[in-house]
Design a protein around this motif. Structure first.
Motif, PDB file in Angstrom:
ATOM      1  N   ALA A  26      45.854  -9.393   1.772  1.00 62.45           N
ATOM      2  CA  ALA A  26      44.454  -9.389   2.222  1.00 62.45           C
ATOM      3  C   ALA A  26      43.932 -10.808   2.194  1.00 62.45           C
ATOM      4  O   ALA A  26      44.356 -11.608   1.357  1.00 62.45           O
ATOM      5  CB  ALA A  26      43.611  -8.527   1.280  1.00 62.45           C
ATOM      6  N   ASP A  27      43.031 -11.112   3.122  1.00 66.64           N
ATOM      7  CA  ASP A  27      42.471 -12.462   3.074  1.00 66.64           C
ATOM      8  C   ASP A  27      40.998 -12.358   2.691  1.00 66.64           C
ATOM      9  O   ASP A  27      40.300 -11.423   3.077  1.00 66.64           O
ATOM     10  CB  ASP A  27      42.763 -13.196   4.402  1.00 66.64           C
ATOM     11  CG  ASP A  27      41.588 -13.207   5.321  1.00 66.64           C
ATOM     12  OD1 ASP A  27      40.664 -13.955   5.019  1.00 66.64           O
ATOM     13  OD2 ASP A  27      41.602 -12.468   6.330  1.00 66.64           O
ATOM     14  N   GLU A  28      40.574 -13.320   1.887  1.00 66.31           N
ATOM     15  CA  GLU A  28      39.250 -13.229   1.275  1.00 66.31           C
ATOM     16  C   GLU A  28      38.133 -13.391   2.299  1.00 66.31           C
ATOM     17  O   GLU A  28      37.008 -12.948   2.066  1.00 66.31           O
ATOM     18  CB  GLU A  28      39.128 -14.263   0.158  1.00 66.31           C
ATOM     19  CG  GLU A  28      38.278 -13.749  -0.974  1.00 66.31           C
ATOM     20  CD  GLU A  28      38.225 -14.672  -2.172  1.00 66.31           C
ATOM     21  OE1 GLU A  28      39.016 -15.624  -2.250  1.00 66.31           O
ATOM     22  OE2 GLU A  28      37.358 -14.437  -3.018  1.00 66.31           O
ATOM     23  N   GLU A  29      38.464 -13.993   3.435  1.00 64.11           N
ATOM     24  CA  GLU A  29      37.455 -14.165   4.493  1.00 64.11           C
ATOM     25  C   GLU A  29      36.959 -12.813   5.005  1.00 64.11           C
ATOM     26  O   GLU A  29      35.769 -12.553   5.071  1.00 64.11           O
ATOM     27  CB  GLU A  29      38.077 -14.902   5.692  1.00 64.11           C
ATOM     28  CG  GLU A  29      38.585 -16.286   5.370  1.00 64.11           C
ATOM     29  CD  GLU A  29      37.441 -17.261   5.230  1.00 64.11           C
ATOM     30  OE1 GLU A  29      36.752 -17.484   6.225  1.00 64.11           O
ATOM     31  OE2 GLU A  29      37.231 -17.770   4.102  1.00 64.11           O
ATOM     32  N   GLY A  30      37.964 -11.949   5.334  1.00 64.82           N
ATOM     33  CA  GLY A  30      37.615 -10.677   5.965  1.00 64.82           C
ATOM     34  C   GLY A  30      37.408  -9.543   4.984  1.00 64.82           C
ATOM     35  O   GLY A  30      37.200  -8.402   5.396  1.00 64.82           O
ATOM     36  N   SER A  31      37.507  -9.806   3.693  1.00 59.96           N
ATOM     37  CA  SER A  31      37.384  -8.714   2.719  1.00 59.96           C
ATOM     38  C   SER A  31      36.664  -9.242   1.483  1.00 59.96           C
ATOM     39  O   SER A  31      36.369 -10.430   1.393  1.00 59.96           O
ATOM     40  CB  SER A  31      38.775  -8.187   2.356  1.00 59.96           C
ATOM     41  OG  SER A  31      39.672  -9.242   2.143  1.00 59.96           O
ATOM     42  N   GLU A  32      36.427  -8.324   0.542  1.00 57.22           N
ATOM     43  CA  GLU A  32      35.741  -8.748  -0.687  1.00 57.22           C
ATOM     44  C   GLU A  32      36.686  -8.539  -1.860  1.00 57.22           C
ATOM     45  O   GLU A  32      37.225  -7.430  -2.015  1.00 57.22           O
ATOM     46  CB  GLU A  32      34.480  -7.899  -0.859  1.00 57.22           C
ATOM     47  CG  GLU A  32      33.480  -8.527  -1.783  1.00 57.22           C
ATOM     48  CD  GLU A  32      32.218  -7.671  -1.887  1.00 57.22           C
ATOM     49  OE1 GLU A  32      31.652  -7.621  -2.971  1.00 57.22           O
ATOM     50  OE2 GLU A  32      31.847  -7.045  -0.877  1.00 57.22           O
ATOM     51  N   PHE A  33      36.933  -9.568  -2.661  1.00 52.38           N
ATOM     52  CA  PHE A  33      37.795  -9.462  -3.836  1.00 52.38           C
ATOM     53  C   PHE A  33      36.906  -9.195  -5.057  1.00 52.38           C
ATOM     54  O   PHE A  33      35.978  -9.972  -5.321  1.00 52.38           O
ATOM     55  CB  PHE A  33      38.576 -10.753  -4.057  1.00 52.38           C
ATOM     56  CG  PHE A  33      39.724 -10.968  -3.096  1.00 52.38           C
ATOM     57  CD1 PHE A  33      39.857 -10.193  -1.953  1.00 52.38           C
ATOM     58  CD2 PHE A  33      40.691 -11.926  -3.348  1.00 52.38           C
ATOM     59  CE1 PHE A  33      40.917 -10.383  -1.069  1.00 52.38           C
ATOM     60  CE2 PHE A  33      41.759 -12.123  -2.473  1.00 52.38           C
ATOM     61  CZ  PHE A  33      41.876 -11.347  -1.336  1.00 52.38           C
ATOM     62  N   VAL A  34      37.209  -8.116  -5.782  1.00 51.38           N
ATOM     63  CA  VAL A  34      36.379  -7.729  -6.924  1.00 51.38           C
ATOM     64  C   VAL A  34      37.232  -7.804  -8.194  1.00 51.38           C
ATOM     65  O   VAL A  34      38.090  -6.948  -8.423  1.00 51.38           O
ATOM     66  CB  VAL A  34      35.838  -6.283  -6.736  1.00 51.38           C
ATOM     67  CG1 VAL A  34      34.936  -5.881  -7.886  1.00 51.38           C
ATOM     68  CG2 VAL A  34      35.122  -6.146  -5.395  1.00 51.38           C
ATOM     69  N   PRO A  35      37.038  -8.839  -9.033  1.00 53.50           N
ATOM     70  CA  PRO A  35      37.868  -8.947 -10.241  1.00 53.50           C
ATOM     71  C   PRO A  35      37.530  -7.850 -11.243  1.00 53.50           C
ATOM     72  O   PRO A  35      36.353  -7.520 -11.426  1.00 53.50           O
ATOM     73  CB  PRO A  35      37.519 -10.326 -10.814  1.00 53.50           C
ATOM     74  CG  PRO A  35      36.236 -10.725 -10.163  1.00 53.50           C
ATOM     75  CD  PRO A  35      36.082  -9.944  -8.891  1.00 53.50           C
ATOM     76  N   ALA A  36      38.555  -7.248 -11.862  1.00 53.87           N
ATOM     77  CA  ALA A  36      38.337  -6.210 -12.884  1.00 53.87           C
ATOM     78  C   ALA A  36      38.887  -6.735 -14.210  1.00 53.87           C
ATOM     79  O   ALA A  36      39.799  -7.565 -14.230  1.00 53.87           O
ATOM     80  CB  ALA A  36      39.055  -4.924 -12.477  1.00 53.87           C
ATOM     81  N   ALA A  37      38.337  -6.207 -15.318  1.00 52.29           N
ATOM     82  CA  ALA A  37      38.736  -6.694 -16.645  1.00 52.29           C
ATOM     83  C   ALA A  37      40.059  -6.097 -17.091  1.00 52.29           C
ATOM     84  O   ALA A  37      40.675  -6.595 -18.032  1.00 52.29           O
ATOM     85  CB  ALA A  37      37.647  -6.372 -17.649  1.00 52.29           C
ATOM     86  N   SER A  38      40.499  -5.017 -16.442  1.00 52.39           N
ATOM     87  CA  SER A  38      41.762  -4.375 -16.842  1.00 52.39           C
ATOM     88  C   SER A  38      42.300  -3.588 -15.661  1.00 52.39           C
ATOM     89  O   SER A  38      41.572  -3.308 -14.697  1.00 52.39           O
ATOM     90  CB  SER A  38      41.517  -3.425 -18.018  1.00 52.39           C
ATOM     91  OG  SER A  38      40.739  -2.326 -17.579  1.00 52.39           O
TER      92      SER A  38
END
Ligand code: PRE
Length: 310
Positions: A26-38
């Motif tokens: 996936a590329d961050e331009e066209g999508s949303e990256f959501v960091p999770a703690a676990s």
């Protein structure tokens, strides 16, 4: 999936190997990256519909299965694997500010799976150092920016670049060429089309009052020419002796021999869970014996139907 900007959860923060795996699909331009703690919260975000997909580690060539992932996808509400990604693993040791060499390192933090891959080096180089687990390699390294609780962290070389933390030692992994396998997971939906080089993941609860249960599971695959690429047992958590098998096999549900093996498995073990058919990362076609090909299955079925219709 949200058509415009799909949301992807991953084991964060920025700089984890899991993020590197996600960037392969996936590329961050066209999508949303959501960091999770676990891993658990990344998968929970998919189930709750907060994100469309999650990237999580499942298996490492040195340390083996990632139990948080294996257990959650086997025992939690159903999810589906859409893709797998292989990432080569190499680690650096970074220090907090003020730590100028290995001689200053007393307390190290990192992800337990990373520690398992460097502990030979750590024993030999820093035998007195104390290890404290972190939620990910990047999270451990970022703790060094926040205070003096730890002297050093084991992480990806990229994190040293991103944070500016000084590198105290490079290539600290015990085994050169290690690889971690990650899977991209969604809520259950349509299957990726077969490519001729696919994998299928299953879990099978193992009844402990059923003599020969493991042999019966394996027989269903062996007699239909289905090769397994991973099989491991995990406790269900409900009591001693209660286990399930987590299995990866070569092939796609759309293939006759795979469908037949799954149908047979379901007759014997109705608790079997299908976790998806998806393209293999190595694009290596499965070896299919002529008598277990789709054509052979169809010919056999047509012959029987012909006999019944006489
Ligand atoms: O901590 C990270 O960077 C992760 O992405 C997790 C993880 C794992 O769970 O195995 C991924 C790859 C490495 O093997 C070490 C840690």
């Amino acid at each position: 999936m949200s058509p415009e900007r799909p949301r992807y959860a991953f084991l964060g923060p920025e700089g984890t190997f899991t993020e590197a795996a996600l960037r392969r699909v996936a590329d961050e331009e066209g999508s949303e990256f959501v960091p999770a703690a676990s891993v658990i919260s990344a998968l929970a975000a998919v189930r709750a519909g907060e994100v469309d997909r999650a990237m999580v580690p499942i298996e490492n060539s040195v340390e083996g299965g990632v139990s948080a992932t294996l257990d959650d996808i086997a025992l939690g509400d159903e999810l589906q694997i859409l893709a797998e990604v292989l990432v080569p693993i190499s680690f650096v040791l970074v220090g907090r500010s003020g730590v100028t060499g290995l001689g200053d390192v007393r307390r190290i933090t990192t992800h337990p799976h990373a520690w398992a891959q460097v502990r030979g080096w750590a024993e030999a180089t820093l035998p007195a150092a104390e290890f404290t687990p972190a939620s990910s390699t990047a999270a451990g390294a970022r703790l060094l920016l926040e205070g003096a609780a730890f002297d050093a962290a084991v992480c990806a070389p990229l994190v040293a670049e991103q944070t500016g933390l000084p590198v105290l030692a490079e290539r600290v992994e015990d085994v050169t060429g290690a690889v971690t396998r990650f899977v991209l997971v969604s809520r259950p939906g349509s299957l990726p089309a077969p490519t001729g080089s696919d994998k299928t993941t299953l879990t099978v609860p193992l009844p402990n009052d059923h003599p020969g249960a493991l042999r019966e599971i394996l027989d269903q695959f062996a007699t239909r020419g289905v090769n397994l690429s991973r099989i491991e047992s995990r406790p269900t958590g409900t009591g001693l002796g209660q286990y399930f098998f987590s299995i990866d096999l070569e092939g796609h549900l759309a293939e006759e021999r795979v469908g037949a093996a799954l149908a047979a498995l379901h007759r014997i073990f109705p608790g079997v869970r299908f976790l998806g058919s998806y393209p293999r990362a190595e694009h290596r076609a499965a070896v299919v014996a002529p008598h277990t090909s789709d054509e052979a299955y169809r010919a056999g079925r047509e012959w029987v139907e012909g006999l019944r219709g006489r």
